[in-house]
Enzyme design. Structure first.
Site, short mmCIF file in Angstrom:
data_model
loop_
_atom_site.label_atom_id
_atom_site.label_comp_id
_atom_site.label_asym_id
_atom_site.label_seq_id
_atom_site.Cartn_x
_atom_site.Cartn_y
_atom_site.Cartn_z
CD GLU A 19 53.74 56.60 33.96
OE1 GLU A 19 53.90 56.25 32.90
OE2 GLU A 19 53.24 57.77 34.58
CB CYS A 49 53.14 60.80 27.65
SG CYS A 49 54.79 60.64 26.37
CG HIS A 67 55.91 58.41 31.17
ND1 HIS A 67 55.01 57.89 30.79
CD2 HIS A 67 56.67 58.93 29.98
CE1 HIS A 67 54.92 57.82 29.35
NE2 HIS A 67 55.91 58.42 28.99
#
Length: 212
Positions: free
Chosen positions: A194, A87, A192
């Protein structure tokens, strides 16, 4: 092997830590630690730089975090340690950020970070939610993935890469928006991983197994 997720108080570290820890365990890829200790960063085998918020604030926080900036730069530039920016952590790799004020970046990937300006006025900014990757260049980080796999974005600024060879993937959002950048031992992801479910976990796994 030690993977260090750099804590400079500018990222969502809990979910990133859990995702990297899970994939390290599944790949027998050693230890993952969240750290604000410059000495740990200096000896880590891989580095992850997350980032949430504005470019100038993130850069200021990184430079003011007790030697983390210098340890990270030395590890990447002099020791050639694999690096992943996420990011705003990716955006900091650019030459310059134009958010609020002109702020020099790390200069690892030539280009500028500017506000997203979709051609379709119906598209809202920030660019938030799922979008389909378009893979521009083959790379080990994409092993097992294909154009059309989707990842999760939350951002209002994006990176215009100077050298097209260093933009590894993009998405369409009223125009092309850079999604993955890279050269040498450096990678960056605007989304992202994750939070990107199966695709994101595969990207994390590929990064942990990458030997540039």
């Amino acid at each position: 092997m030690l993977t260090a997720i750099i804590d400079y108080e500018s990222g969502n570290l809990h979910s990133a830590h859990k995702a990297f820890e899970r994939m390290a365990r599944e790949n027998d890829a050693g230890e993952v630690t969240v750290t604000s200790d410059a000495e740990v960063v200096a000896r880590a085998d891989r580095l992850v730089l997350p980032g949430d918020g504005a470019f100038p604030a993130c850069m200021a926080a990184l430079k003011g975090a007790g030697g983390l900036y210098d340890a990270m730069v030395e590890a990447v530039e002099e020791k050639g340690r694999p690096f992943l920016g996420i990011c705003v952590g990716m955006q900091l790799m650019a030459s310059m950020g134009r958010e609020y004020k002109d702020t020099p970046g790390l200069g690892w990937i030539g280009g500028e970070v500017t506000q997203i300006n979709p051609a379709d006025p119906k598209l809202k900014v920030p660019h938030m939610g799922w979008n389909d990757l378009v893979i521009d260049h083959d790379h080990a980080v994409f092993n097992g993935l294909h154009t059309g796999d989707h990842t999760y974005f939350v951002h209002s600024y994006h990176m215009a890469v100077a050298d097209p060879a260093e933009r590894l993937a993009h998405v369409d959002y009223g125009g092309e928006v850079t999604a993955v950048i890279g050269r040498d031992t450096m990678l960056g992801m605007q989304f992202h991983p994750e939070k990107s479910q199966t695709t994101g976990l595969r990207l994390i796994s590929n990064f942990l197994n990458w030997t540039p």
